[in-house]
Write a protein that holds these residues in place. Structure first.
Motif, PDB file in Angstrom:
ATOM      1  N   ILE A  60     -38.176  28.134 -29.121  1.00  0.00           N
ATOM      2  CA  ILE A  60     -38.389  29.010 -27.972  1.00  0.00           C
ATOM      3  C   ILE A  60     -38.342  28.156 -26.710  1.00  0.00           C
ATOM      4  N   LYS A  61     -37.588  28.607 -25.709  1.00  0.00           N
ATOM      5  CA  LYS A  61     -37.490  27.866 -24.450  1.00  0.00           C
ATOM      6  C   LYS A  61     -38.863  27.790 -23.785  1.00  0.00           C
ATOM      7  N   ASP A  62     -39.093  26.735 -23.043  1.00  0.00           N
ATOM      8  CA  ASP A  62     -40.327  26.487 -22.297  1.00  0.00           C
ATOM      9  C   ASP A  62     -41.500  26.083 -23.181  1.00  0.00           C
ATOM     10  N   GLU A  63     -41.265  25.867 -24.455  1.00  0.00           N
ATOM     11  CA  GLU A  63     -42.296  25.332 -25.340  1.00  0.00           C
ATOM     12  C   GLU A  63     -42.011  23.846 -25.505  1.00  0.00           C
ATOM     13  N   TYR A  64     -43.072  23.017 -25.496  1.00  0.00           N
ATOM     14  CA  TYR A  64     -42.864  21.592 -25.739  1.00  0.00           C
ATOM     15  C   TYR A  64     -42.473  21.394 -27.199  1.00  0.00           C
ATOM     16  N   ILE A  65     -41.440  20.611 -27.423  1.00  0.00           N
ATOM     17  CA  ILE A  65     -40.971  20.335 -28.776  1.00  0.00           C
ATOM     18  C   ILE A  65     -41.040  18.833 -29.001  1.00  0.00           C
ATOM     19  N   SER A  66     -41.816  18.429 -29.968  1.00  0.00           N
ATOM     20  CA  SER A  66     -41.956  17.012 -30.285  1.00  0.00           C
ATOM     21  C   SER A  66     -40.631  16.453 -30.797  1.00  0.00           C
ATOM     22  N   PRO A  67     -40.160  15.339 -30.218  1.00  0.00           N
ATOM     23  CA  PRO A  67     -38.936  14.716 -30.726  1.00  0.00           C
ATOM     24  C   PRO A  67     -39.074  14.306 -32.196  1.00  0.00           C
ATOM     25  N   TYR A  68     -40.282  13.933 -32.610  1.00  0.00           N
ATOM     26  CA  TYR A  68     -40.501  13.567 -34.013  1.00  0.00           C
ATOM     27  C   TYR A  68     -40.309  14.781 -34.921  1.00  0.00           C
ATOM     28  N   LEU A  69     -40.757  15.941 -34.476  1.00  0.00           N
ATOM     29  CA  LEU A  69     -40.588  17.153 -35.265  1.00  0.00           C
ATOM     30  C   LEU A  69     -39.107  17.518 -35.377  1.00  0.00           C
ATOM     31  N   ILE A  70     -38.388  17.419 -34.275  1.00  0.00           N
ATOM     32  CA  ILE A  70     -36.953  17.689 -34.313  1.00  0.00           C
ATOM     33  C   ILE A  70     -36.276  16.732 -35.282  1.00  0.00           C
ATOM     34  N   ALA A  71     -36.642  15.449 -35.216  1.00  0.00           N
ATOM     35  CA  ALA A  71     -36.040  14.457 -36.115  1.00  0.00           C
ATOM     36  C   ALA A  71     -36.281  14.815 -37.575  1.00  0.00           C
ATOM     37  N   ASN A  72     -37.485  15.264 -37.895  1.00  0.00           N
ATOM     38  CA  ASN A  72     -37.797  15.640 -39.276  1.00  0.00           C
ATOM     39  C   ASN A  72     -37.037  16.881 -39.715  1.00  0.00           C
ATOM     40  N   LEU A 132     -47.370  11.786 -44.485  1.00  0.00           N
ATOM     41  CA  LEU A 132     -47.401  12.968 -43.634  1.00  0.00           C
ATOM     42  C   LEU A 132     -48.544  12.772 -42.658  1.00  0.00           C
ATOM     43  N   LYS A 133     -48.229  12.694 -41.364  1.00  0.00           N
ATOM     44  CA  LYS A 133     -49.226  12.443 -40.328  1.00  0.00           C
ATOM     45  C   LYS A 133     -49.194  13.573 -39.301  1.00  0.00           C
ATOM     46  N   VAL A 134     -50.340  13.881 -38.727  1.00  0.00           N
ATOM     47  CA  VAL A 134     -50.384  14.856 -37.638  1.00  0.00           C
ATOM     48  C   VAL A 134     -50.141  14.100 -36.333  1.00  0.00           C
ATOM     49  N   ILE A 135     -48.996  14.389 -35.720  1.00  0.00           N
ATOM     50  CA  ILE A 135     -48.619  13.767 -34.452  1.00  0.00           C
ATOM     51  C   ILE A 135     -48.282  14.904 -33.491  1.00  0.00           C
ATOM     52  N   GLU A 136     -48.967  14.950 -32.363  1.00  0.00           N
ATOM     53  CA  GLU A 136     -48.767  16.003 -31.358  1.00  0.00           C
ATOM     54  C   GLU A 136     -48.888  17.390 -31.997  1.00  0.00           C
ATOM     55  N   ASP A 137     -49.903  17.579 -32.820  1.00  0.00           N
ATOM     56  CA  ASP A 137     -50.196  18.852 -33.499  1.00  0.00           C
ATOM     57  C   ASP A 137     -49.125  19.292 -34.493  1.00  0.00           C
ATOM     58  N   ASN A 138     -48.302  18.381 -34.960  1.00  0.00           N
ATOM     59  CA  ASN A 138     -47.269  18.699 -35.941  1.00  0.00           C
ATOM     60  C   ASN A 138     -47.385  17.775 -37.141  1.00  0.00           C
ATOM     61  N   GLN A 139     -47.068  18.303 -38.316  1.00  0.00           N
ATOM     62  CA  GLN A 139     -47.017  17.496 -39.534  1.00  0.00           C
ATOM     63  C   GLN A 139     -45.684  16.743 -39.525  1.00  0.00           C
ATOM     64  N   ILE A 140     -45.751  15.420 -39.429  1.00  0.00           N
ATOM     65  CA  ILE A 140     -44.550  14.589 -39.316  1.00  0.00           C
ATOM     66  C   ILE A 140     -44.503  13.597 -40.466  1.00  0.00           C
ATOM     67  N   GLN A 141     -43.326  13.452 -41.062  1.00  0.00           N
ATOM     68  CA  GLN A 141     -43.130  12.423 -42.076  1.00  0.00           C
ATOM     69  C   GLN A 141     -42.701  11.153 -41.353  1.00  0.00           C
ATOM     70  N   ILE A 142     -43.498  10.091 -41.523  1.00  0.00           N
ATOM     71  CA  ILE A 142     -43.239   8.819 -40.844  1.00  0.00           C
ATOM     72  C   ILE A 142     -43.512   7.671 -41.811  1.00  0.00           C
ATOM     73  N   ALA A 143     -42.742   6.604 -41.677  1.00  0.00           N
ATOM     74  CA  ALA A 143     -42.924   5.424 -42.525  1.00  0.00           C
ATOM     75  C   ALA A 143     -44.311   4.840 -42.280  1.00  0.00           C
ATOM     76  N   THR A 144     -44.875   4.251 -43.307  1.00  0.00           N
ATOM     77  CA  THR A 144     -46.168   3.558 -43.161  1.00  0.00           C
ATOM     78  C   THR A 144     -45.907   2.247 -42.400  1.00  0.00           C
ATOM     79  N   PRO A 145     -46.922   1.679 -41.787  1.00  0.00           N
ATOM     80  CA  PRO A 145     -46.726   0.412 -41.054  1.00  0.00           C
ATOM     81  C   PRO A 145     -46.186  -0.711 -41.955  1.00  0.00           C
ATOM     82  N   GLU A 146     -46.573  -0.684 -43.225  1.00  0.00           N
ATOM     83  CA  GLU A 146     -46.130  -1.717 -44.162  1.00  0.00           C
ATOM     84  C   GLU A 146     -44.639  -1.590 -44.483  1.00  0.00           C
ATOM     85  N   LYS A 147     -44.115  -0.378 -44.453  1.00  0.00           N
ATOM     86  CA  LYS A 147     -42.718  -0.133 -44.810  1.00  0.00           C
ATOM     87  C   LYS A 147     -41.835  -0.804 -43.775  1.00  0.00           C
TER      88      LYS A 147
END
Length: 147
Positions: A60-72, A132-147
């Motif tokens: 939806i236009k005018d809603e903030y969209i997390s770049p991490y969410l788009i990437a996922n 799976l981490k909550v980033i900017e109120d979204n569930q995001i799949q992100i590599a662990t720091p060790e990876k």
């Protein structure tokens, strides 16, 4: 027959905490037929009320969209990795200008909403080490720091 209206769709998406969606998400959410959903999305995209991020991916236009969410969501399966994950965990001092993800599919590059998204192929056996981490109120799949 279910009548789709932008106000009701936006309200329902907010209730469900969905900012990036597919036509299939709308069909499941509204119970409308595929043809009605496609017409609704086409009409509202032309009227600049809904943003088409890429094929079959909308917001939806005018809603903030997390770049991490788009990437996922833009290329499945994938998770945020490489220098983007390093930057997120503050392991590198440099500014990162693109969102890089790991995928088991073919490498791809896209620019969506003026943000560069890079997808790099890794072997299926190496497709591990993410959470799976909550980033900017979204569930995001992100590599662990060790990876």
């Amino acid at each position: 027959m279910t009548k789709l209206n932008l106000f009701d769709v936006g309200k329902k998406l907010k209730e469900m905490k969905i900012t990036v969606f597919t036509p299939q998400d709308m069909i499941m959410m509204s119970g409308a037929k595929k043809r009605a959903v496609n017409g609704f999305l086409s009409y509202n995209t032309k009227k600049n009320r809904i943003i088409k991020l890429k094929k079959s991916l909308y917001a939806i236009k005018d809603e903030y969209i997390s770049p991490y969410l788009i990437a996922n969501k833009a290329y499945l399966p994938s998770y945020i990795s490489f220098e983007t994950a390093f930057s997120y965990y503050h392991l590198i001092p440099e500014t990162v200008y693109s969102v890089t993800s790991a995928t088991t599919k073919t490498s791809r590059d896209w620019t969506i909403n003026e943000v560069s998204y890079l997808y790099r192929t890794i072997k299926k056996e190496a497709y591990t080490g993410y959470v799976l981490k909550v980033i900017e109120d979204n569930q995001i799949q992100i590599a662990t720091p060790e990876k």
